[in-house]
Design an enzyme around this catalytic site. Sequence first.
Site, PDB file in Angstrom:
ATOM      1  N   ASP A   1      32.085  33.878  47.367  1.00 42.33           N
ATOM      2  CA  ASP A   1      33.723  33.887  45.619  1.00 42.33           C
ATOM      3  C   ASP A   1      34.439  35.167  46.173  1.00 42.33           C
ATOM      4  O   ASP A   1      35.163  35.584  45.428  1.00 42.33           O
ATOM      5  CB  ASP A   1      33.372  34.259  44.564  1.00 42.33           C
ATOM      6  CG  ASP A   1      32.149  32.839  44.123  1.00 42.33           C
ATOM      7  OD1 ASP A   1      32.638  32.309  44.488  1.00 42.33           O
ATOM      8  OD2 ASP A   1      31.308  33.936  43.390  1.00 42.33           O
TER       9      ASP A   1
ATOM     10  N   HIS B   1      35.178  26.741  47.195  1.00 44.11           N
ATOM     11  CA  HIS B   1      36.304  27.651  46.679  1.00 44.11           C
ATOM     12  C   HIS B   1      37.431  26.709  45.151  1.00 44.11           C
ATOM     13  O   HIS B   1      37.845  25.688  44.528  1.00 44.11           O
ATOM     14  CB  HIS B   1      37.213  26.981  47.604  1.00 44.11           C
ATOM     15  CG  HIS B   1      36.550  27.669  48.764  1.00 44.11           C
ATOM     16  ND1 HIS B   1      35.553  29.009  49.053  1.00 44.11           N
ATOM     17  CD2 HIS B   1      36.046  26.484  49.980  1.00 44.11           C
ATOM     18  CE1 HIS B   1      35.215  28.592  50.792  1.00 44.11           C
ATOM     19  NE2 HIS B   1      35.086  27.707  50.794  1.00 44.11           N
TER      20      HIS B   1
HETATM   21  P1  GDP Z   1      35.634  31.690  47.660  1.00 47.79           P
HETATM   22  O1  GDP Z   1      34.084  30.699  47.353  1.00 47.79           O
HETATM   23  O2  GDP Z   1      35.789  33.057  48.563  1.00 47.79           O
HETATM   24  O3  GDP Z   1      37.027  30.672  48.092  1.00 47.79           O
HETATM   25  O4  GDP Z   1      35.833  32.548  45.835  1.00 47.79           O
HETATM   26  P2  GDP Z   1      36.448  30.962  44.802  1.00 47.79           P
HETATM   27  O5  GDP Z   1      37.556  30.230  44.999  1.00 47.79           O
HETATM   28  O6  GDP Z   1      34.833  31.320  44.125  1.00 47.79           O
HETATM   29  O7  GDP Z   1      36.998  32.338  43.876  1.00 47.79           O
HETATM   30  C1  GDP Z   1      38.132  33.169  44.141  1.00 47.79           C
HETATM   31  C2  GDP Z   1      39.108  32.696  42.860  1.00 47.79           C
HETATM   32  O8  GDP Z   1      39.811  33.762  43.266  1.00 47.79           O
HETATM   33  C3  GDP Z   1      39.845  31.501  42.521  1.00 47.79           C
HETATM   34  O9  GDP Z   1      39.891  31.582  41.496  1.00 47.79           O
HETATM   35  C4  GDP Z   1      41.124  32.484  42.964  1.00 47.79           C
HETATM   36  O10 GDP Z   1      41.948  31.283  42.008  1.00 47.79           O
HETATM   37  C5  GDP Z   1      41.363  33.527  42.808  1.00 47.79           C
HETATM   38  N1  GDP Z   1      42.288  34.451  44.355  1.00 47.79           N
HETATM   39  C6  GDP Z   1      41.762  34.177  45.379  1.00 47.79           C
HETATM   40  N2  GDP Z   1      42.724  36.097  45.588  1.00 47.79           N
HETATM   41  C7  GDP Z   1      43.274  35.795  44.676  1.00 47.79           C
HETATM   42  C8  GDP Z   1      44.054  37.538  44.605  1.00 47.79           C
HETATM   43  O11 GDP Z   1      44.457  37.805  45.387  1.00 47.79           O
HETATM   44  N3  GDP Z   1      43.798  37.865  42.623  1.00 47.79           N
HETATM   45  C9  GDP Z   1      43.684  37.408  42.207  1.00 47.79           C
HETATM   46  N4  GDP Z   1      44.118  37.400  41.014  1.00 47.79           N
HETATM   47  N5  GDP Z   1      42.565  35.913  42.520  1.00 47.79           N
HETATM   48  C10 GDP Z   1      42.700  35.581  43.223  1.00 47.79           C
END
Ligand code: GDP
Length: 430
Positions: free
Chosen positions: A12, A40
């Site tokens: 995440d 994701h």
């Molecule tokens: P992953 O499994 O590593 O892709 O992560 P997730 O999708 O579970 O969680 C990442 C969350 O953070 C998602 O809701 C993204 O849209 C959000 N996100 C990613 N980068 C950023 C950022 O730089 N700022 C903010 N506020 N949200 C982000």
Amino acid sequence: MVKAVVGANWGDEGKGKITDMLAKEADIIVRFQGGANAGHTIVNNYGKFALHTLPSGVFYDHTTSIIGNGVALNIPVLFKEIQSIVDRDVPKPKVLVSDRAQIVMPYHILFDQYEEERLGGKSFGSTKSGIAPFYSDKYAKIGFQVSELFETESLKEKIKGVCEMKNVLLEHLYHKPAIDENELFETMMEYKEMVAPYVCDVSLYLCDAINEGKNILLEGQLGTLKDTDHGIYPMVTSSSTLAAYGAIGAGIPPYEIKEIITVCKAYSSAVGAGAFVSELFGDEADELRRRGGDGGEYGATTGRPRRMGWFDCVASKYGCRLQGTTDVAFTVLDVLGYLEEIPVCVGYELDGVVTTDFPTTGKLERCKPVLKVLPGWMEEIRGITKFEDLPVNCQNYVNFVEEQIGFPITMVSNGPGREDIIYRKSSFKK
Ligand code: GDP
């Protein structure tokens, strides 16, 4: 040129966003491990999507999305996912599925549920997607490769043998209904119909692509601390989350992976059980969870509230080292803009001694965080495109973290969208 995008922490970290962003320059995106147990979240011009099996590059029409042999392939879930994005007007993605990928069988999901029930309070916090039973069977050599769906006679025989074994457990250990081998065979025939148009000799396809100079992205699921070998065993996932496994789970030579972009979140979150040294509780945790990510820190697959903590330099340094990091993408920094002061975990106190080396699980349980408090910046930083334009305290936070983890932070993500990225020169970059 092959690049990997992987996680430094417990998952995440925002790998989906970074992959989606880098996919603009990529021809092929490959999932190489894990299954539909984690997701994701991606925000782009088509809307907001939660993907579980498809790689994060599916939103471009110039990319090919590949499910590598290392993935736990849940065929109906994959096809629902393709349908769900097409239904929302995303162009039908080009998807290839490795003929050597193994299939998550309906009974894997059941066994996952039954085992969690049996363990009760001692459970691992599984997402019950069948991942642990799937990988157990794969290595016990009773799994089913996609290619086996096309060998009908031997498939029948194999199903018979596997059912005999599974039914003993179902009857005597779990006291649940037995598997009907004929029904299972029919289900496999349905899976065959679904998957047939996509099946490919993926390692050969990728070998040709590498020779033609194509840009390939390997997309990892979860992060180092959930790696079966190097994570917080046994509170880990059942496949390797490391970039090195990208070579195996995609079927390419290890030396072809030229860049390893390790995604590291500006604070910590974790799902499932296990020691989490910098964990926060109560109101502090609730506030960070509510403000975190894009719309709160809740699981993309399960909706479960994530456990929250301050940034952990010890875990992240270890996480980056095991990945073989060439670049760190430091994400979700914008979320911390509400804090006057930001504690960071800079060491673990273990039996009265402070260490910055990540210990094995038994010791980890006894570790207490050593916190250093940095001044916050109390400003909205979304929309900023140059590192020098960030508030000084914000720059200092990034510089401090980089110093502690010892790997170059070359990208800073300050929002969930594709354009919310700041490229940064790092003196650590060789
Ligand atoms: P992953 O499994 O590593 O892709 O992560 P997730 O999708 O579970 O969680 C990442 C969350 O953070 C998602 O809701 C993204 O849209 C959000 N996100 C990613 N980068 C950023 C950022 O730089 N700022 C903010 N506020 N949200 C982000």
